[in-house]
Design an enzyme around this catalytic site. Structure first.
Site: not given
Length: 351
Positions: A93, A106, A113, A117, A120, A163-164, A195, A218-220, A337
């Site tokens: 995407e 983006c 990924c 998470c 996600c 993805g990371e 990110s 990305s803390l969350h 995402c």
């Protein structure tokens, strides 16, 4: 046939000479590709028919080879999301957003990924493979092609799709360096953001690179058990260590760190959570981007009320933490995402 997209001009020259073309043709093609966003050799009007025939026989151009499997456009006309079919059958995407300051894209850095998470859709089936630098650059240039008629082009890129990025560090940095070139997008590093979920070795490598690329974390959550439940990466890279690495990057680069914090109803949106977050970020060169959750049906998370979001924001601001609520773009087009890719895959399985 060899794909020539996102190759340095010097490598392109060598390939063209080896194919029997004049060396100067490489510069002409390079300009068509990256300054005019034209990917069809037959539309490159200053090339001879004979040279076009050689190019078509020996080379491909990735954006011209991508299949648009799905396209969604927001009702306000400000966001476009594409699901791109890659030549190997995988899909990714990419999203174009129109802001008052211009256009940003983006981009995804992996097919799928492996971060898993909990909130996600990108990692529902894990990571398939890393994207190449060309596949990352192509996501930007597909939109440049569309913006060409308006005399516009993408001015900002955010590596925040599926993805990371830090697990595909070399390709991501190669792509950003290519977009930075004066003879391509001429995009400032300050208009680029990576990110990460908090892959500390990647943050350290980015610091060593020395380019002032923006870093988003990305803390969350700032309760250790909760963050581990939401983001398994916290087991290997605890968030307190991530904060330390990010602060080091901020001092070295001079860039403020953005902490992404997705608000999940009843999970991490309480006044206590806001106070705790404030305590961890106090006196740091940091800002918080609050993100009311986009519902991901597969995961069962709910969006907090508007009042809960505003309460959380007020507490951060009271504690002198620079914080904003992310402007929602594309909520009506599977904005989360991986959501569009997951939906498409599910439809294909049901056929």
């Amino acid at each position: 046939m060899q794909d020539i997209f996102a190759l340095p001009i010097e490598e392109l020259q060598d390939l063209f000479v080896a194919a029997g073309l004049k060396k100067f043709r490489a510069k002409q093609v390079f300009q068509w590709l990256y300054q005019k966003s034209v990917f069809d050799f037959t539309a490159m009007h200053n090339l001879s028919k004979a040279d076009i025939a050689v190019l078509q026989e020996k080379f491909t151009v990735l954006p011209h080879s991508l299949e648009i499997l799905r396209e969604q456009n927001s009702s306000d006309g400000m966001t476009s999301k594409l699901l791109l079919g890659l030549p190997d059958g995988n899909s990714v995407e990419t999203v174009l957003m129109h802001h008052d300051y211009g256009y940003s894209v983006c981009v995804s850095s992996q097919v799928g990924c492996d971060m898993h998470c909990a909130f996600c859709a990108s990692g529902l089936k894990g990571a398939v493979r890393n994207l190449t630098a060309a596949e990352i650059v192509a996501q930007v240039y597909l939109f440049n092609e569309r913006l060409r008629e308006q005399g516009a082009m993408v001015s900002r890129v955010v590596v925040m799709g599926s993805g990371e990025p830090m697990l595909n560090f070399d390709s991501v940095l190669q792509a950003l360096d290519f977009l930075h070139r004066e003879d391509t997008c001429n995009m400032s590093y300050r208009n680029m953001t990576i990110s990460t979920c908090g892959i500390i070795p990647g943050i350290k490598r980015l610091e060593e690179q020395g380019n002032p690329i923006n870093l988003a974390i990305s803390l969350h959550a700032v309760k250790n058990e909760l963050r581990t439940a939401l983001m398994p990466v916290n087991k290997g890279y605890p968030f307190v260590d991530v904060l330390t690495a990010a602060e080091s990057y901020s001092k070295a680069s001079g860039r403020q760190i953005t902490y992404e914090y997705i608000l999940l109803k009843g999970k991490n949106d309480s006044p206590q959570d806001a106070e705790l977050l404030s305590n961890y970020l106090r006196y740091k060169q940091a800002s918080v981007n609050l993100i009311p959750a986009n519902p991901v049906p597969e995961q069962g998370f709910e969006r907090p009320s508007k009042a809960a979001v505003e309460r959380f924001l007020r507490i951060l601001q009271k504690n002198r933490i620079n914080a904003t609520v992310r402007k929602e773009m594309g909520k009506d087009i599977d904005a989360a995402c991986g959501q569009l890719r997951a939906k498409f895959a599910k439809e294909q399985e049901q056929k």
